[in-house]
Enzyme design. Sequence first.
Site, PDB file in Angstrom:
ATOM      1  N   GLU A   1      10.465  -4.591   4.601  1.00 43.52           N
ATOM      2  CA  GLU A   1      10.567  -6.008   4.214  1.00 43.52           C
ATOM      3  C   GLU A   1      10.278  -6.165   2.720  1.00 43.52           C
ATOM      4  O   GLU A   1      10.992  -6.865   1.993  1.00 43.52           O
ATOM      5  CB  GLU A   1       9.559  -6.859   5.011  1.00 43.52           C
ATOM      6  CG  GLU A   1       9.845  -6.977   6.497  1.00 43.52           C
ATOM      7  CD  GLU A   1       9.220  -5.848   7.317  1.00 43.52           C
ATOM      8  OE1 GLU A   1       8.847  -4.801   6.733  1.00 43.52           O
ATOM      9  OE2 GLU A   1       9.117  -6.029   8.550  1.00 43.52           O
TER      10      GLU A   1
ATOM     11  N   HIS B   1      -5.216 -33.346  17.524  1.00 42.06           N
ATOM     12  CA  HIS B   1      -4.098 -34.172  17.999  1.00 42.06           C
ATOM     13  C   HIS B   1      -2.967 -33.331  18.539  1.00 42.06           C
ATOM     14  O   HIS B   1      -1.832 -33.797  18.651  1.00 42.06           O
ATOM     15  CB  HIS B   1      -3.620 -35.084  16.858  1.00 42.06           C
ATOM     16  CG  HIS B   1      -4.664 -36.088  16.495  1.00 42.06           C
ATOM     17  ND1 HIS B   1      -4.761 -37.315  17.108  1.00 42.06           N
ATOM     18  CD2 HIS B   1      -5.704 -36.010  15.636  1.00 42.06           C
ATOM     19  CE1 HIS B   1      -5.802 -37.972  16.615  1.00 42.06           C
ATOM     20  NE2 HIS B   1      -6.386 -37.201  15.718  1.00 42.06           N
TER      21      HIS B   1
ATOM     22  N   GLY C   1      -4.881  -1.914   5.084  1.00 42.59           N
ATOM     23  CA  GLY C   1      -4.081  -3.043   4.610  1.00 42.59           C
ATOM     24  C   GLY C   1      -4.752  -4.385   4.865  1.00 42.59           C
ATOM     25  O   GLY C   1      -4.834  -5.249   3.989  1.00 42.59           O
ATOM     26  N   ARG C   2      -5.290  -4.569   6.070  1.00 41.28           N
ATOM     27  CA  ARG C   2      -5.873  -5.871   6.421  1.00 41.28           C
ATOM     28  C   ARG C   2      -7.285  -6.055   5.849  1.00 41.28           C
ATOM     29  O   ARG C   2      -7.916  -7.076   6.093  1.00 41.28           O
ATOM     30  CB  ARG C   2      -5.861  -6.058   7.940  1.00 41.28           C
ATOM     31  CG  ARG C   2      -6.504  -4.927   8.716  1.00 41.28           C
ATOM     32  CD  ARG C   2      -6.157  -5.003  10.201  1.00 41.28           C
ATOM     33  NE  ARG C   2      -6.642  -3.842  10.944  1.00 41.28           N
ATOM     34  CZ  ARG C   2      -5.977  -2.715  11.080  1.00 41.28           C
ATOM     35  NH1 ARG C   2      -4.801  -2.552  10.495  1.00 41.28           N
ATOM     36  NH2 ARG C   2      -6.475  -1.716  11.798  1.00 41.28           N
TER      37      ARG C   2
ATOM     38  N   LYS D   1       9.221  -1.038  14.233  1.00 41.46           N
ATOM     39  CA  LYS D   1       9.797  -0.713  12.922  1.00 41.46           C
ATOM     40  C   LYS D   1      10.868   0.351  13.076  1.00 41.46           C
ATOM     41  O   LYS D   1      11.956   0.250  12.509  1.00 41.46           O
ATOM     42  CB  LYS D   1       8.706  -0.129  12.001  1.00 41.46           C
ATOM     43  CG  LYS D   1       7.731  -1.085  11.438  1.00 41.46           C
ATOM     44  CD  LYS D   1       6.909  -0.326  10.372  1.00 41.46           C
ATOM     45  CE  LYS D   1       5.610  -1.000  10.051  1.00 41.46           C
ATOM     46  NZ  LYS D   1       4.720  -0.181   9.227  1.00 41.46           N
TER      47      LYS D   1
ATOM     48  N   GLU E   1      -4.861  -6.865  14.724  1.00 44.49           N
ATOM     49  CA  GLU E   1      -4.352  -5.539  14.357  1.00 44.49           C
ATOM     50  C   GLU E   1      -5.479  -4.508  14.452  1.00 44.49           C
ATOM     51  O   GLU E   1      -5.237  -3.340  14.724  1.00 44.49           O
ATOM     52  CB  GLU E   1      -3.755  -5.564  12.934  1.00 44.49           C
ATOM     53  CG  GLU E   1      -2.796  -4.407  12.673  1.00 44.49           C
ATOM     54  CD  GLU E   1      -1.955  -4.575  11.413  1.00 44.49           C
ATOM     55  OE1 GLU E   1      -0.796  -5.014  11.522  1.00 44.49           O
ATOM     56  OE2 GLU E   1      -2.448  -4.269  10.320  1.00 44.49           O
TER      57      GLU E   1
ATOM     58  N   LYS F   1       0.840  -1.197   0.000  1.00 43.50           N
ATOM     59  CA  LYS F   1       0.000   0.000   0.000  1.00 43.50           C
ATOM     60  C   LYS F   1       0.881   1.255   0.000  1.00 43.50           C
ATOM     61  O   LYS F   1       0.704   2.154  -0.800  1.00 43.50           O
ATOM     62  CB  LYS F   1      -0.910  -0.039   1.232  1.00 43.50           C
ATOM     63  CG  LYS F   1      -1.839   1.151   1.340  1.00 43.50           C
ATOM     64  CD  LYS F   1      -2.790   0.974   2.511  1.00 43.50           C
ATOM     65  CE  LYS F   1      -3.550   2.268   2.755  1.00 43.50           C
ATOM     66  NZ  LYS F   1      -4.479   2.185   3.881  1.00 43.50           N
TER      67      LYS F   1
END
Length: 555
Positions: free
Chosen positions: A222, A395, A278-279, A519, A364, A216
Site C-alpha cells: 500500500e 447517541h 510497527g504498532r 497480503k 494486532e 519500517k
Amino acid sequence: MTKNNNAGERRGRVDRTGEWQALGEHREALGEVSLRELFAKDPERAERLALPVGDLHVDFSKQLVTDETLRLLRELAAARGVAELRDAMFRGERINTTEDRAVLHTALRAPRDAVIEVDGENVVPAVHAVLDKMAGFADRVRSGEWKGHTGERITTVVNIGIGGSDLGPAMAYEALRPFTARDIAFRFVSNVDGADLHEAVRDLDPARTLFIVASKTFTTIETITNATSARGWLLDGLGGDVGAVAKHFVAVSTNAGKVAEFGIDTDNMFEFWDWVGGRYSYDSAIGLSLMIAIGPERFREMLGGFHLVDEHFRTAPAEQNVPLLLGLLGVWYGAFHDAQSHAVLPYSHYLSKFTAYLQQLDMESNGKRVDRQGEPVSWQTGPVVWGTPGTNGQHAYFQLLHQGTKLIPADLLGFARPVAELAPDLAAQHDLLMANLFAQGQALAFGKTAEEVREEGVAEELVPHRTFPGNRPTTTILATELSPSVLGQLIALYEHKVFVQGAIWDIDSFDQWGVELGKVLAKRVEPALTEGAEVPGLDASTGALVSRYRELRGR
Ligand code: F6P
C-alpha cells in the site's frame, strides 16, 4: 507456584494454575455483583480504588471487583512471571520469540544518559542521534529554511504509511492539534484505494508539498504504491525533473537499501530499528510528521510522558501499578465474565483517532490463538477494542452498553481543562462535555431500578423498558489537560496494559503473522483481476466473485 523469567521457557497453561482456579471459584462465590451494594458497604471505595500515575487519575472503583478479586489477580500475575517478563523486555532480551527480536520501544523514550543494550550494544546514543537529526529537519521545515525544488517553502506535509506507520502519527497529530504549527497543513495517506491519495493532494501545490514515506520494511504494498503515485504526481506538477524528488520526499525506515532503490537520498532517511514493532513506533522516527507539526520540544515532552509511565510500570509495587491493574481487569472480564470486547470512549474531540490507534495496538498484539509454544489456547485472548468519542457514541451505540445483553467493560477518558485556544463560549461547553462523561459512568454502574422507575409514575408495562440494570464496569481516566506529555502517558499506559495481558495469556504480543495470509493472497489474486490470469488454487466462491468483478469492470 514457580515463577517464570525466560520468554522461551514453558510457562504452563494459565487455566491449569491454582491461581486461575482460585479466580474461577471466587467468581462463582461472588455471583451477581452489585456495585450499589459494594459502594454502600464501603464508604472508602471511591477513594481506595483510584490510583495516580503521572498526571493521570485512574478510577477503577466502578469495576466488578472486591479487594479479594484484586488480590487474586495480583497473585495470578506473580505466578505468571509478569514482572520477570517485563524486566526482560526492559533489559532488551529477545522476548519476541517467534521473530527472535528484542522489544524495546521503551528505549525510544529513555533519557540520553540511559544504557540499554541489545546484543551488547547500547542503543540509546543511536536513538538520540536520530531524534536530533529529526529535530534539525523539523526545525528547517517549520522555519521555512527547507525549500522545495523551485525554492518555495513547504506548506503541506503528507505522511504516506499504513498501520503503525500511519495510525500513531495521525492519531497524535489530531490529539495535539492545538500545539501544532497552524501554518503547515498535515495529511495522512494510508489506503491503497487511489481515492485516499487523490483527496489528499487534489488541492495541493506540488512545489510546496513534502512527502514523508513511512515504512519500517519499505516493502508494504500500500505504502510503496501510494509513494510511487505521489512521486508521479509531484514530477508531473514540477515539469518532470527527477532532481525534485530529493527536496520533496524523505523516508522513515529500517531498510536503507529499499529507500535508496525507491530514489530517496538516504541522507534524507530517518532510521529506526527492528526492535521497534510497527504498532509501538510512533515515538520513533515514524513520528517525524508529528515532530514537524508540534516541534521538537513538544515531541520531547511527549517522550517524557511515555518514560514517566515506563518507570511507573517498571518500579511501582503491584498494588499501585496501574498498567498491571488495567491488564488484569481485562483478563478478569475475558475469562470470568465472558466479555468479548472492550470500549474506549474518550470525551475529547481531539482523541477522535485514539481508539482506532488502540485497535492496532491491542488487537494486532493480542489477537492470538496459540501460546508461545504454539499450542492452541483454551482461554480468551485479546478483546475486540472499539469506540468513538463519548458524546457521539451516546447517541449511537450506548443503548446497547446500558440495556443490551452483553457485558462490555469501558474506559472513559476526560480532561479537566478545555484547550487553551477555545473562545470563552466554546470553553464553557467543556463542563457539559464532562458532565456527560460522569453521568455515563454513573448510569452504567448504578443503573435505575424498577422501583425508581415506578416512583416516577411510569406505566407498569413500560417499567421493564425503562429499567437500567447497572453493574456495567468502567474505568475513568482523568487528567488536567491533553498535553504532549499526557498523551505519551496515556499511550504508554495502554502499551503496558497490553503487555501484561500477553504475559498472563502466554502469547507473543509482538508478532503479527495473522496479517500475512491476506497480503500473499492479494498479490496472487491481482493478476486475475487485471489480466484474467488463472490463479492456481482459487476457491470457487472467490473465483466467481472475480469473474463478476471483471464483468462489471467491462473486462
Ligand atoms: O499490518 C501489518 C504491519 O506489519 C503492521 O504491524 C505495521 O505497522 C504495518 O504493517 C506497516 O508496516 P511497514 O511500516 O513495514 O510499512
